[in-house]
Design an enzyme around this catalytic site. Sequence first.
Site, PDB file in Angstrom:
ATOM      1  N   HIS A 175       0.778  -1.234  -0.156  1.00  0.00           N
ATOM      2  CA  HIS A 175      -0.085   0.075   0.103  1.00  0.00           C
ATOM      3  C   HIS A 175       0.786   1.091   0.054  1.00  0.00           C
ATOM      4  O   HIS A 175       0.254   2.314   0.015  1.00  0.00           O
ATOM      5  CB  HIS A 175      -1.124  -0.060   1.248  1.00  0.00           C
ATOM      6  CG  HIS A 175      -0.445  -0.452   2.411  1.00  0.00           C
ATOM      7  ND1 HIS A 175      -0.755  -1.299   3.267  1.00  0.00           N
ATOM      8  CD2 HIS A 175       0.680  -0.024   3.009  1.00  0.00           C
ATOM      9  CE1 HIS A 175      -0.147  -1.486   4.260  1.00  0.00           C
ATOM     10  NE2 HIS A 175       0.726  -0.785   4.281  1.00  0.00           N
ATOM     11  N   ASP A 260       7.368   3.648   1.217  1.00  0.00           N
ATOM     12  CA  ASP A 260       8.610   3.173   1.618  1.00  0.00           C
ATOM     13  C   ASP A 260       9.840   3.390   1.391  1.00  0.00           C
ATOM     14  O   ASP A 260      10.767   3.057   1.980  1.00  0.00           O
ATOM     15  CB  ASP A 260       8.249   1.694   2.117  1.00  0.00           C
ATOM     16  CG  ASP A 260       7.071   1.180   2.884  1.00  0.00           C
ATOM     17  OD1 ASP A 260       7.096   1.865   4.177  1.00  0.00           O
ATOM     18  OD2 ASP A 260       6.319   0.615   2.617  1.00  0.00           O
TER      19      ASP A 260
HETATM   20  P1  NAD Z   1       2.034 -10.450  12.400  1.00  0.00           P
HETATM   21  O1  NAD Z   1       3.148 -11.312  13.242  1.00  0.00           O
HETATM   22  O2  NAD Z   1       1.452  -9.617  13.290  1.00  0.00           O
HETATM   23  O3  NAD Z   1       1.253 -11.401  11.894  1.00  0.00           O
HETATM   24  C1  NAD Z   1       1.508 -12.568  10.914  1.00  0.00           C
HETATM   25  C2  NAD Z   1       0.528 -13.599  11.043  1.00  0.00           C
HETATM   26  O4  NAD Z   1       1.109 -14.721  10.409  1.00  0.00           O
HETATM   27  C3  NAD Z   1       0.523 -14.169  12.783  1.00  0.00           C
HETATM   28  O5  NAD Z   1      -1.170 -14.422  12.964  1.00  0.00           O
HETATM   29  C4  NAD Z   1       1.078 -15.685  12.502  1.00  0.00           C
HETATM   30  O6  NAD Z   1       0.726 -16.587  13.529  1.00  0.00           O
HETATM   31  C5  NAD Z   1       0.938 -15.864  11.120  1.00  0.00           C
HETATM   32  N1  NAD Z   1       1.870 -17.217  10.646  1.00  0.00           N
HETATM   33  C6  NAD Z   1       3.209 -17.272  11.096  1.00  0.00           C
HETATM   34  N2  NAD Z   1       3.593 -18.280  10.690  1.00  0.00           N
HETATM   35  C7  NAD Z   1       2.554 -18.854   9.917  1.00  0.00           C
HETATM   36  C8  NAD Z   1       2.553 -19.996   8.962  1.00  0.00           C
HETATM   37  N3  NAD Z   1       3.539 -20.913   8.956  1.00  0.00           N
HETATM   38  N4  NAD Z   1       1.330 -20.513   8.521  1.00  0.00           N
HETATM   39  C9  NAD Z   1       0.142 -19.559   8.843  1.00  0.00           C
HETATM   40  N5  NAD Z   1       0.346 -18.355   9.797  1.00  0.00           N
HETATM   41  C10 NAD Z   1       1.481 -18.109  10.229  1.00  0.00           C
HETATM   42  O7  NAD Z   1       3.021  -9.917  11.272  1.00  0.00           O
HETATM   43  P2  NAD Z   1       2.428  -8.364  10.557  1.00  0.00           P
HETATM   44  O8  NAD Z   1       3.132  -7.244  11.107  1.00  0.00           O
HETATM   45  O9  NAD Z   1       0.874  -8.241  10.438  1.00  0.00           O
HETATM   46  O10 NAD Z   1       3.042  -8.509   9.211  1.00  0.00           O
HETATM   47  C11 NAD Z   1       2.762  -9.633   8.408  1.00  0.00           C
HETATM   48  C12 NAD Z   1       3.581  -9.668   7.119  1.00  0.00           C
HETATM   49  O11 NAD Z   1       3.003  -8.479   6.035  1.00  0.00           O
HETATM   50  C13 NAD Z   1       4.883  -9.322   7.222  1.00  0.00           C
HETATM   51  O12 NAD Z   1       5.672  -9.854   6.258  1.00  0.00           O
HETATM   52  C14 NAD Z   1       5.165  -7.666   6.855  1.00  0.00           C
HETATM   53  O13 NAD Z   1       6.281  -7.309   6.491  1.00  0.00           O
HETATM   54  C15 NAD Z   1       4.223  -7.624   5.760  1.00  0.00           C
HETATM   55  N6  NAD Z   1       3.368  -6.258   5.656  1.00  0.00           N
HETATM   56  C16 NAD Z   1       3.143  -6.070   4.367  1.00  0.00           C
HETATM   57  C17 NAD Z   1       2.661  -4.830   3.983  1.00  0.00           C
HETATM   58  C18 NAD Z   1       2.086  -4.535   2.792  1.00  0.00           C
HETATM   59  O14 NAD Z   1       1.731  -3.371   2.075  1.00  0.00           O
HETATM   60  N7  NAD Z   1       2.796  -5.499   1.724  1.00  0.00           N
HETATM   61  C19 NAD Z   1       2.061  -3.941   4.898  1.00  0.00           C
HETATM   62  C20 NAD Z   1       2.728  -4.284   6.351  1.00  0.00           C
HETATM   63  C21 NAD Z   1       3.138  -5.423   6.866  1.00  0.00           C
END
Ligand code: NAD
Length: 455
Positions: A175, A260
């Site tokens: 985003h 970012d």
């Molecule tokens: P978070 O740790 O709060 O949430 C991630 C979830 O993944 C957790 O609920 C965890 O239990 C789950 N998880 C871990 N291993 C797993 C597995 N093997 N199978 C299924 N689920 C599993 O993390 P977050 O802060 O929400 O970030 C998640 C990802 O999204 C990160 O990589 C972050 O960098 C990315 N992110 C992307 C954007 C974007 O715009 N693309 C924005 C923000 C964050």
Amino acid sequence: MANIKISIIGAGSAIFSLRLVGDLCRTEELSGVVVSLMDIDKERLDAVHILAERYAKALGSNLKFEKTMDLNTSIDGAAFVVNSALVGGHGYLEKTRKIGEDNGYYRGIDTQEFNMVSDYHTLTNTGQLDFFLKVADTIKKLSPDAWLLQAANPVFEGTTLVYRETGVKILGFCHGFHGVEEVIRELELDINSVDWQVAGFNHNIWLTRFLHKGKDAYPLLDKWILEKSKNWKPENPFNDQLSPSSIDMYKFYGMLPIGDSVRNGSWKYHFNDDVKKKWFGEPWGGADSKTGWAWYQNMLKETTEETEKLSKSMDADLLKRFPPDKMSGEQHISFINAIINNRKTRLILNIPNRDGIVPYIPDDVFIEVPLTVDADGVHPEKLEPEIPERIVSMYLLPRWLRMEWALAAFRNRDLEIFKEFLIRDPRTKSYEQVESVINQLMEELPEFRAHYKKN
Ligand code: NAD
């Protein structure tokens, strides 16, 4: 729409899942779809599942929710798979960062030139890259026609890796491009009179077209810099779109970095916390300083706790907490609607550089560009004007090489490539420092050791 299944992997990420659910509720044409929420953390999964059901009910939406801790069950029969999982969680990233800092690598060894984003681990989070491949392989086996919507980081490395290794239909979602809207607001322009394009790699995009009523709008930015930039102050650590670092990058590269990308300048803006404060503003010094990242971690912790509390309280007013008035700004549901219902939609996505849109970059490397989506798939826009030579040669090419080195170390399980990567890091003062940090990673992180032990 009864036959469409959307699988969300890592659904316990509360803010993210509820944003998607909210967007689905607001998209009447997708009424009736089945959403499969998948996570390995039962408590988080249960909380999000309860909230999703209650939220959809409060909005009178006809969505069906399933929850599962099994990847195969979630992906089987899905037309769309959103991967938002973070393997090892933020705790794992903190551990690797600490090991890096113990060995003289300020903010950890995953922080490198052109990649300073704190949850974007390209070197040490081997579990995350392994999981990307596992999700893609499961799609190939069970739902080969499904689209994989990659939200989890690292998006640039992850999309390129999965595309090369598995051939599934993967696209990267971020985003960050909304930074353009912040610029438009700050310059007090009518968004409907602005014609813009951004282009580059994920977390490395540039405002390559910026026209207001058909005329170059960069002079309006120059005027803002001259008259107003001195009054700029961040409202939170992530508020950096018009920070001194962003303006400085604009002056050097000739175009404004967006989202970012501002966090991904060179070491000039990141040597230490004081330097960060100068370029990203007081009191935090941006999102990737010690205090800025602690702020974010705290916010995530509070959100997770709040989600659990909300899920247990039947009186909670979810519509007040997550106002349903507008789309979240995430692009996943708009993409799905465009594909399913042939709703022509302009999005900014990560796709392979198949049409040679970014010069000098191979066709199997993922680029982030504007495109139109409809039932026939994605149609990238022609970039007019092209990305300037300086951005390509001094920013994108070095970033691309770092992506290739990280993937080569990962794919070949080759610690020698890893070491070579660190030898070229400006924070490295001796070969002993490189060996020390790698030994500590191998000793203290079983996941990392398991990946590299075969070599
Ligand atoms: P978070 O740790 O709060 O949430 C991630 C979830 O993944 C957790 O609920 C965890 O239990 C789950 N998880 C871990 N291993 C797993 C597995 N093997 N199978 C299924 N689920 C599993 O993390 P977050 O802060 O929400 O970030 C998640 C990802 O999204 C990160 O990589 C972050 O960098 C990315 N992110 C992307 C954007 C974007 O715009 N693309 C924005 C923000 C964050």
